[in-house]
Write a protein that holds these residues in place. Structure first.
Motif, PDB file in Angstrom:
ATOM      1  N   UNK A  82      69.852  60.210  77.966  1.00 54.20           N
ATOM      2  CA  UNK A  82      68.687  61.074  78.213  1.00 54.20           C
ATOM      3  C   UNK A  82      67.417  60.245  78.357  1.00 54.20           C
ATOM      4  N   UNK A  83      67.312  59.158  77.602  1.00 54.20           N
ATOM      5  CA  UNK A  83      66.150  58.270  77.735  1.00 54.20           C
ATOM      6  C   UNK A  83      66.126  57.675  79.148  1.00 54.20           C
ATOM      7  N   UNK A  84      67.263  57.148  79.596  1.00 51.88           N
ATOM      8  CA  UNK A  84      67.317  56.557  80.928  1.00 51.88           C
ATOM      9  C   UNK A  84      66.991  57.588  82.008  1.00 51.88           C
ATOM     10  N   UNK A  85      67.490  58.807  81.846  1.00 54.77           N
ATOM     11  CA  UNK A  85      67.180  59.862  82.820  1.00 54.77           C
ATOM     12  C   UNK A  85      65.682  60.158  82.838  1.00 54.77           C
ATOM     13  N   UNK A  92      75.163  58.213  84.167  1.00 53.39           N
ATOM     14  CA  UNK A  92      76.432  58.921  84.025  1.00 53.39           C
ATOM     15  C   UNK A  92      77.192  58.290  82.854  1.00 53.39           C
ATOM     16  N   UNK A  93      77.653  59.107  81.946  1.00 54.45           N
ATOM     17  CA  UNK A  93      78.473  58.623  80.842  1.00 54.45           C
ATOM     18  C   UNK A  93      79.940  58.702  81.252  1.00 54.45           C
ATOM     19  N   UNK A  94      80.678  57.677  80.948  1.00 55.24           N
ATOM     20  CA  UNK A  94      82.112  57.664  81.232  1.00 55.24           C
ATOM     21  C   UNK A  94      82.870  57.545  79.927  1.00 55.24           C
TER      22      UNK A  94
END
Length: 141
Positions: A82-85, A92-94
């Motif tokens: 969320x910080x990066x967004x 994207x989390x994998x």
């Protein structure tokens, strides 16, 4: 002769010190114009850093045990994403399934010259608000 040599050495030292402080070293791998642009970008980046943010993020990330696969590890990953967004990065989390062996029983025991069994648990410290959190903590191994 010695006195003039000493004056010359002192003069050279002063001049080299003044020039080394007033002229920044060239930025390797950049043309003069590209170095100026890069330096401006880095200055903008540095101006956006806030020590209070870094301190609060580190406190939040380390508030609870967060080993691989734990619920708080997932919460941390979501927080970081969320910080990066919020900074404009596509994020994207994998998920990966990996082997993560953990012991079920652990014993360290001395049998001679006298019998002694280690507790294998660190005592809580009043200076560390997280040191007494054992419910979510992995056993030592």
């Amino acid at each position: 002769m010695l006195r003039s040599l000493t004056r010359c050495v002192i003069y050279l030292f002063v001049v080299s010190t003044v020039f080394s402080q007033s002229m920044p070293a060239p930025m390797l791998g950049f043309s003069s114009e590209a170095a100026r642009i890069q330096a401006a970008l880095e200055s903008r980046f540095d101006a956006g850093l806030n020590a209070d943010n870094l301190r609060s993020w580190m406190k939040r990330l380390s508030a609870r045990p967060h080993h691989l696969g734990s619920r708080y590890n997932k919460e941390n990953a979501d927080f970081i994403a969320s910080q990066f967004r919020s900074w404009g990065y596509e994020t994207k989390l994998e998920e990966f399934e990996v082997l993560f062996p953990t012991p079920r029983t652990r014993t360290v025991e001395m049998t001679a010259p006298e019998k002694f069994r280690l507790k294998l648990q660190e005592p809580a410290l009043k200076e560390d608000s997280t040191s007494g959190q054992t419910a979510e903590q992995l056993p030592s191994y």
